[in-house]
Design a protein around this motif. Sequence first.
Motif, PDB file in Angstrom:
ATOM      1  N   THR A   1       0.834  -1.206   0.000  1.00 22.49           N
ATOM      2  CA  THR A   1       0.000   0.000   0.000  1.00 22.49           C
ATOM      3  C   THR A   1       0.869   1.256   0.000  1.00 22.49           C
ATOM      4  N   LEU A   2       1.909   1.255   0.820  1.00 19.98           N
ATOM      5  CA  LEU A   2       2.804   2.414   0.872  1.00 19.98           C
ATOM      6  C   LEU A   2       3.585   2.576  -0.436  1.00 19.98           C
ATOM      7  N   LEU A   3       3.931   1.456  -1.072  1.00 17.99           N
ATOM      8  CA  LEU A   3       4.635   1.532  -2.352  1.00 17.99           C
ATOM      9  C   LEU A   3       3.754   2.210  -3.405  1.00 17.99           C
ATOM     10  N   VAL A   4       2.503   1.799  -3.480  1.00 19.10           N
ATOM     11  CA  VAL A   4       1.596   2.396  -4.460  1.00 19.10           C
ATOM     12  C   VAL A   4       1.304   3.852  -4.100  1.00 19.10           C
ATOM     13  N   LYS A   5       1.214   4.141  -2.820  1.00 14.93           N
ATOM     14  CA  LYS A   5       1.009   5.531  -2.385  1.00 14.93           C
ATOM     15  C   LYS A   5       2.152   6.419  -2.864  1.00 14.93           C
ATOM     16  N   ASP A   6       3.368   5.873  -2.890  1.00  7.94           N
ATOM     17  CA  ASP A   6       4.535   6.629  -3.347  1.00  7.94           C
ATOM     18  C   ASP A   6       4.563   6.767  -4.870  1.00  7.94           C
ATOM     19  N   GLN A   7       4.032   5.750  -5.578  1.00  7.53           N
ATOM     20  CA  GLN A   7       4.198   5.706  -7.028  1.00  7.53           C
ATOM     21  C   GLN A   7       2.983   6.195  -7.816  1.00  7.53           C
ATOM     22  N   ALA A   8       1.797   6.068  -7.238  1.00 10.15           N
ATOM     23  CA  ALA A   8       0.579   6.407  -7.982  1.00 10.15           C
ATOM     24  C   ALA A   8      -0.040   7.681  -7.428  1.00 10.15           C
ATOM     25  N   SER A   9      -0.358   8.630  -8.295  1.00 10.48           N
ATOM     26  CA  SER A   9      -0.962   9.886  -7.855  1.00 10.48           C
ATOM     27  C   SER A   9      -2.287  10.166  -8.556  1.00 10.48           C
ATOM     28  N   SER A  10      -2.568   9.454  -9.648  1.00 11.34           N
ATOM     29  CA  SER A  10      -3.753   9.725 -10.452  1.00 11.34           C
ATOM     30  C   SER A  10      -4.474   8.427 -10.790  1.00 11.34           C
ATOM     31  N   TYR A  11      -5.771   8.542 -11.105  1.00 13.65           N
ATOM     32  CA  TYR A  11      -6.536   7.382 -11.549  1.00 13.65           C
ATOM     33  C   TYR A  11      -5.911   6.771 -12.804  1.00 13.65           C
ATOM     34  N   LYS A  12      -5.130   7.558 -13.544  1.00 11.42           N
ATOM     35  CA  LYS A  12      -4.476   7.057 -14.754  1.00 11.42           C
ATOM     36  C   LYS A  12      -3.388   6.029 -14.429  1.00 11.42           C
ATOM     37  N   ASP A  13      -2.899   6.048 -13.172  1.00 16.93           N
ATOM     38  CA  ASP A  13      -1.863   5.099 -12.759  1.00 16.93           C
ATOM     39  C   ASP A  13      -2.447   3.745 -12.359  1.00 16.93           C
ATOM     40  N   LEU A  14      -3.766   3.657 -12.312  1.00 11.36           N
ATOM     41  CA  LEU A  14      -4.450   2.446 -11.865  1.00 11.36           C
ATOM     42  C   LEU A  14      -5.421   1.988 -12.941  1.00 11.36           C
ATOM     43  N   PRO A  15      -5.835   0.703 -12.924  1.00  7.07           N
ATOM     44  CA  PRO A  15      -5.516  -0.331 -11.936  1.00  7.07           C
ATOM     45  C   PRO A  15      -4.116  -0.892 -12.124  1.00  7.07           C
ATOM     46  N   VAL A  16      -3.615  -1.499 -11.066  1.00  4.82           N
ATOM     47  CA  VAL A  16      -2.326  -2.165 -11.128  1.00  4.82           C
ATOM     48  C   VAL A  16      -2.361  -3.391 -10.229  1.00  4.82           C
ATOM     49  N   ILE A  17      -1.672  -4.432 -10.660  1.00  7.40           N
ATOM     50  CA  ILE A  17      -1.499  -5.652  -9.858  1.00  7.40           C
ATOM     51  C   ILE A  17      -0.006  -5.866  -9.679  1.00  7.40           C
ATOM     52  N   LEU A  18       0.434  -5.943  -8.442  1.00 14.07           N
ATOM     53  CA  LEU A  18       1.837  -6.175  -8.110  1.00 14.07           C
ATOM     54  C   LEU A  18       1.959  -7.492  -7.348  1.00 14.07           C
ATOM     55  N   TYR A  19       3.086  -8.182  -7.547  1.00 18.03           N
ATOM     56  CA  TYR A  19       3.271  -9.428  -6.802  1.00 18.03           C
ATOM     57  C   TYR A  19       4.745  -9.664  -6.525  1.00 18.03           C
ATOM     58  N   GLN A  20       4.973 -10.563  -5.577  1.00 15.97           N
ATOM     59  CA  GLN A  20       6.325 -11.037  -5.291  1.00 15.97           C
ATOM     60  C   GLN A  20       6.239 -12.494  -4.874  1.00 15.97           C
ATOM     61  N   ILE A  21       7.351 -13.202  -5.004  1.00 15.15           N
ATOM     62  CA  ILE A  21       7.487 -14.567  -4.476  1.00 15.15           C
ATOM     63  C   ILE A  21       8.617 -14.492  -3.471  1.00 15.15           C
ATOM     64  N   GLN A  22       8.271 -14.635  -2.209  1.00 19.18           N
ATOM     65  CA  GLN A  22       9.211 -14.273  -1.160  1.00 19.18           C
ATOM     66  C   GLN A  22       9.044 -15.158   0.068  1.00 19.18           C
ATOM     67  N   THR A  23      10.091 -15.254   0.855  1.00 17.00           N
ATOM     68  CA  THR A  23      10.032 -15.977   2.119  1.00 17.00           C
ATOM     69  C   THR A  23       9.245 -15.169   3.139  1.00 17.00           C
ATOM     70  N   LYS A  24       8.294 -15.842   3.791  1.00 15.32           N
ATOM     71  CA  LYS A  24       7.483 -15.232   4.848  1.00 15.32           C
ATOM     72  C   LYS A  24       7.802 -15.912   6.178  1.00 15.32           C
ATOM     73  N   PHE A  25       7.391 -15.256   7.258  1.00 18.42           N
ATOM     74  CA  PHE A  25       7.726 -15.745   8.593  1.00 18.42           C
ATOM     75  C   PHE A  25       6.513 -15.682   9.512  1.00 18.42           C
ATOM     76  N   ARG A  26       6.276 -16.778  10.241  1.00 16.28           N
ATOM     77  CA  ARG A  26       5.262 -16.788  11.289  1.00 16.28           C
ATOM     78  C   ARG A  26       5.775 -17.660  12.427  1.00 16.28           C
ATOM     79  N   ASP A  27       5.653 -17.141  13.628  1.00 18.84           N
ATOM     80  CA  ASP A  27       6.171 -17.849  14.800  1.00 18.84           C
ATOM     81  C   ASP A  27       5.136 -18.866  15.270  1.00 18.84           C
ATOM     82  N   GLU A  28       5.027 -19.955  14.520  1.00 15.40           N
ATOM     83  CA  GLU A  28       4.077 -21.021  14.850  1.00 15.40           C
ATOM     84  C   GLU A  28       4.380 -21.588  16.231  1.00 15.40           C
ATOM     85  N   ALA A  29       3.329 -21.774  17.026  1.00 11.41           N
ATOM     86  CA  ALA A  29       3.521 -22.333  18.372  1.00 11.41           C
ATOM     87  C   ALA A  29       3.976 -23.786  18.292  1.00 11.41           C
ATOM     88  N   ARG A  30       3.429 -24.513  17.316  1.00 10.29           N
ATOM     89  CA  ARG A  30       3.772 -25.936  17.170  1.00 10.29           C
ATOM     90  C   ARG A  30       4.021 -26.252  15.695  1.00 10.29           C
TER      91      ARG A  30
END
Length: 567
Positions: A121-150
């Motif tokens: 959201t912050l990335l798009v807030k920095d890059q998009a200022s007008s309705y002309k900049d949208l719609p846009v779909i962004l993605y990444q394939i990245q390592t995520k982290f969650r502190d699973e109890a078990r």
Amino acid sequence: MANAPVQRMSQLMAKTLRDDPADAEVLSHKLLVRAGYVRRTAAGIWSWLPLGKKVLSNVERIVREEMDAIGAQEVSLPALLPREPYEATGRWDEYGQELFRLKDRKGGDYLLGPTHEEIFTLLVKDQASSYKDLPVILYQIQTKFRDEARPRAGILRGREFLMKDSYSFDTEDEGLAQSYALHRQAYQRVFERLGLDYRICAATAGAMGGSKSEEFLAPAEAGEDTFADCPNCDFAANTEAITYELKPVDGSDVPAAEEIPTPDTPTIETLAAHLGVPASATLKNLLVKVDGEVVAVGVPGDREVDMGKVEAHFAPAVVEMVTEADFADRADLVRGYVGPQGLEKVKYIADPRVAPGTSWITGANKAGTHAKNVVAGRDFEVDTYVDVVVVQDGDPCPKCGTGLKLDRAIEIGHIFQLGRKYTDALKLDVLGQNGKPVRVTMGSYGIGVSRAVAAIAEQSADEHGLVWPKEVAPADVHVVAAGKALQTELALDVSEKLRAAGLRVLVDDRAGVSPGVKFTDAELIGVPQILVAGRRSAEGVLELKDRKTGEREELTVDEAIARLTAQ
């Protein structure tokens, strides 16, 4: 993929094991370790060995191709993230103990990203200022982290995992619906290419927030999700998302409520036995604390309360069970004999099955005493109706009424119409066509890339080992040299010819390893085609075996190459 060097098992960093790991509980955990695909580094943390990395990369490639096909743009965002954006949306606290939190040397608060809604959201807030900049779909394939109890089940439930997360940004709700539909279709293509049997199920939004939400579930015994499938219509839903319509009944002819002595009957079972009635005639009242305040939850006596649904209803508030100390502090709460009539300073929520007009036997708020003919809406009021029972096999389908079938499944994907939860919190606006600010609306879409590897293993493996679909397998063909020098020479020669023809080849050229062990390993590793240089090698004849069907045939070298390249 084409013309990659031949992988020689004599040089491969992968050791197969004869026995299952002692801590392995599910099939994918056992086989991926035994076949040399992964190794445990710590609880919930896994290392991918060469064969495993190839499978993981193939899944990643398929996901990337289908995302690119819908016009999504790939980016790479950091995994180490500042506290402030997550505090602005409330998720710094909502995630609770599952969030990995840390401080830098200056005392600044950071987290390891579980998902990236705020940062995108912050990335798009920095890059998009007008309705002309949208719609846009962004993605990444990245390592995520969650502190699973078990952390458990190998790579199915780890503390570190690979995920594709994408986010759509639109100026109108209609645009969000279109972005959502694009992802839904792309996910179907992904999972079909991965060879997965899957269901698209209605789901709850949970900590993500938003309105519409669907899960992609792969049926498997190892699954941690339970979903309901209707055999008569297209209804399918995670059991946590199933809701029923409130249907009031006419209770005008029910006699007045009456207290009855019921000594030593503090449980539904003892009460039903004492009165000679079915448990379904009784009303169970479970007491919980929501941020310290006592709340009663009413369900029919023959049903169990689904605490996950209760917690979801009150989220982000903390829900916990009442204790002996709580009863001691509240004389009006009589353990084992609580009834909704006459309860003071206690909020009462109930399942829709406790509809207005329904009559119940329930506690009378006196020790050793219950009340009969207690009618909802007449003798007590329900503050809020919430579906809170554990769904059972055979419960009516909310859509057509047919008995539902319950199955276990692995969540492999989840899509959300988030709406403006995050853009409101982080004030993401663009100038609209009329020159006035427009608040952007979002979608969030995830695929568990590493989890998909385990799901494929769970669904496709047989009694001999892994059976990979061709698109994700670490090789197209596994060439086995039965052992003698002539056989090894033929195996290496045909491997090079197959490589030159554009196939990915794994060849077992290990010296000093018996043919039996090599054949067992080939079955365990699970490459789709196994080509054996065996007893007829001197004649230039090989045996081709289909790993999935077990079909075998003898072919010359040229015939084998022609057959394999035609597939």
